[in-house]
Scaffold this motif. Structure first.
Motif, PDB file in Angstrom:
ATOM      1  N   ALA A 274       0.838  -1.206   0.000  1.00 17.17           N
ATOM      2  CA  ALA A 274       0.000   0.000   0.000  1.00 17.17           C
ATOM      3  C   ALA A 274       0.868   1.250   0.000  1.00 17.17           C
ATOM      4  N   LEU A 275       1.966   1.215   0.727  1.00 13.53           N
ATOM      5  CA  LEU A 275       2.898   2.343   0.739  1.00 13.53           C
ATOM      6  C   LEU A 275       3.541   2.521  -0.635  1.00 13.53           C
ATOM      7  N   ALA A 277       2.241   1.855  -3.470  1.00 12.82           N
ATOM      8  CA  ALA A 277       1.240   2.478  -4.339  1.00 12.82           C
ATOM      9  C   ALA A 277       1.133   3.976  -4.054  1.00 12.82           C
ATOM     10  N   GLU A 278       1.168   4.350  -2.781  1.00 16.65           N
ATOM     11  CA  GLU A 278       1.093   5.773  -2.418  1.00 16.65           C
ATOM     12  C   GLU A 278       2.292   6.554  -2.946  1.00 16.65           C
ATOM     13  N   LEU A 279       3.436   5.937  -2.921  1.00 21.81           N
ATOM     14  CA  LEU A 279       4.655   6.631  -3.335  1.00 21.81           C
ATOM     15  C   LEU A 279       4.638   6.977  -4.818  1.00 21.81           C
ATOM     16  N   GLN A 280       3.841   6.291  -5.621  1.00 29.50           N
ATOM     17  CA  GLN A 280       3.824   6.572  -7.061  1.00 29.50           C
ATOM     18  C   GLN A 280       3.288   7.969  -7.354  1.00 29.50           C
ATOM     19  N   GLY A 281       2.389   8.477  -6.533  1.00 30.31           N
ATOM     20  CA  GLY A 281       1.875   9.823  -6.766  1.00 30.31           C
ATOM     21  C   GLY A 281       2.410  10.844  -5.785  1.00 30.31           C
ATOM     22  N   LEU A 394       8.619  -2.271  -7.836  1.00 27.88           N
ATOM     23  CA  LEU A 394       9.092  -3.255  -6.859  1.00 27.88           C
ATOM     24  C   LEU A 394       7.975  -4.260  -6.607  1.00 27.88           C
ATOM     25  N   VAL A 395       8.251  -5.516  -6.830  1.00 33.68           N
ATOM     26  CA  VAL A 395       7.245  -6.557  -6.620  1.00 33.68           C
ATOM     27  C   VAL A 395       7.157  -6.850  -5.124  1.00 33.68           C
ATOM     28  N   PRO A 396       5.957  -6.752  -4.525  1.00 36.79           N
ATOM     29  CA  PRO A 396       5.819  -7.011  -3.090  1.00 36.79           C
ATOM     30  C   PRO A 396       6.280  -8.420  -2.713  1.00 36.79           C
ATOM     31  N   ALA A 397       6.722  -8.566  -1.474  1.00 37.52           N
ATOM     32  CA  ALA A 397       7.227  -9.844  -0.972  1.00 37.52           C
ATOM     33  C   ALA A 397       6.217 -10.453  -0.011  1.00 37.52           C
TER      34      ALA A 397
END
Length: 430
Positions: A274-275, A277-281, A394-397
């Motif tokens: 979720a973080l 995704a937020e960082l993209q904008g 970055l693919v989530p782990a």
């Protein structure tokens, strides 16, 4: 509150012999500190090799008092990183001599100079990222090491050449060995002593730097040129020994710790989709907060320290004798729910739009001995992560977080901050 008194009062602590406590500290460094805190409270007394008799603290008020006390009360440890960085390194100096040299070294790492270094860091990141594989796991720490080493070399010396190639080859094993020797009580004697290899590498480093000093442009804007131009208040220049030791300090301290924090950032981000995704904008505010939170939850250096210079130094609840070391546990204060609510939770939003209290958030140490390169390191981390998130998804782990692994002075992710990435297209689509 008075800072001097006669009666000694020490916090409780283990009574095992120094060798036993030292073995425990080496084999259970972070877990051991937490267990001691759970048993004795936020201050406890230990007796360990290298530091000797020491009080470990993690109370914010006591940390602030320690960091703001003058050098006549507490100052640099007698046994410090000067053992590996040299007697003229900032880590080795105390009192007025430390203040005098620190004043000379501040300008190259602040203000408009940082803006010029940003282009260097981004170029090194782009060059390194070009070799990253897609869709398969790999450790990012080696890449981060190359980025930060190349960036600091270019910032310090200003150009590339034969000496650069030699330093790129020499410094990684030199830093690794020095980091381990700094925390191990190994005397500098014996035929097969690791100090012999370290000292040979140091002679090689000094020879390379000597050639670079001879080639340096007197009007250059790199750090070495500025050091050659700078003058003490009495008009004297830095000696070659001072320059060599200070450059080694900048190259080593400004290289491994920043790279390790970047690897931890990758490790943390992959476990918080979720973080990501937020960082993209993001306009940069959340990225700044994320870097602060990575350093809070995964500090790569756990201890910062002072040594008591006068008998009867009053530190909060305690009165300490001359010669005692005071060790500030960065991990313990960063883990304290009373200081950082829900401290075990990785939550960059706690720092969004707010700056941390520098007596509580202390990955760079504090007071007059706070890391000189803190602003440079923060700029590096910002540029590298911004570039990474621009170039890759970055693919989530799904797997658990990586364990802490001691590299000597620094704590790194045990698997090197493993990543799986997908390169973004020109238009930013995934």
């Amino acid at each position: 509150m008075p800072t001097m008194t006669s009666a000694v009062t020490l916090p409780p602590g283990p009574t095992a012999p120094r060798a036993v406590q030292g073995a425990y500290a080496l084999t259970q460094p972070l877990r051991g500190l937490r267990r001691l805190r759970d048993r004795y409270g936020d201050a406890f007394t230990v007796n360990v090799p290298i530091f000797g008799n020491a009080v470990v603290i993690s109370d914010p008020a006591e940390i602030k008092q320690l960091f703001t006390s003058g050098p006549e009360l507490v100052d640099n440890l007698e046994v410090n990183l000067g053992r590996v960085l040299g007697p003229r390194s900032l880590f080795a100096l105390s009192g007025e001599e430390h203040k005098r040299q620190r004043k000379l070294l501040v300008p190259p790492f602040h203000g408009r100079r940082l803006a010029a270094y940003e282009k260097i860091v981004e170029a090194e990141a782009v060059r390194e990222f070009a070799s990253w594989p897609e869709e398969r796991p790999f450790a990012t720490l080696p890449s981060m090491m190359r980025i930060t080493l190349n960036a600091i070399l270019r910032a310090v010396f200003g150009a590339e050449g034969a000496e650069f190639a030699e330093l790129r080859e020499l410094l990684p094993p030199f830093v690794t060995l020095g980091s381990r020797l700094a925390v191990l009580p190994i005397p500098k004697k014996g035929r097969f002593n690791p100090w012999r290899r370290f000292e040979a590498m140091r002679r090689e480093y000094d020879a390379i730097v000597g050639r670079l000093i001879a080639k340096a442009r007197p009007d250059g804007d790199d750090v070495l040129s500025m050091m050659l131009q700078t003058r003490y208040d009495d008009g004297s220049r830095l000696t070659r020994e001072e320059i060599s030791d200070q450059l080694l300090t900048l190259l080593t301290a400004g290289h491994e710790t920043t790279a390790t924090t970047l690897a931890w950032a990758v490790e943390r981000l992959r476990r918080h989709p979720a973080l990501l995704a937020e960082l993209q904008g993001d306009d940069g505010t959340l990225l700044d907060a994320t870097i602060l939170e990575v350093q809070r939850t995964r500090p790569v250096i756990d201890l910062t320290a002072r040594q008591v210079r006068q008998d009867g130094f009053r530190l909060g609840r305690w009165t300490l004798p001359k010669g005692y070391a005071v060790l500030v546990s960065i991990a313990l204060i960063h883990d304290d729910d009373a200081v950082f609510p829900h401290a075990a939770t990785f939550d960059p939003h706690r720092f969004a739009g707010a700056r941390p209290d520098l007596y509580q958030w202390i990955p760079f140490g504090g007071g007059t001995r706070r890391c000189l390169g803190a602003a440079f390191a923060t700029m590096e981390m910002t540029v590298v992560l911004r570039t990474l998130l621009r170039e890759f998804t970055l693919v989530p782990a799904a797997e658990p977080g990586e364990r802490w692994h001691s590299r000597g002075v620094a704590y790194a992710p045990a698997k090197g901050g493993r990543a799986v990435v997908r390169r973004r297209t020109t238009g930013g689509a995934q």
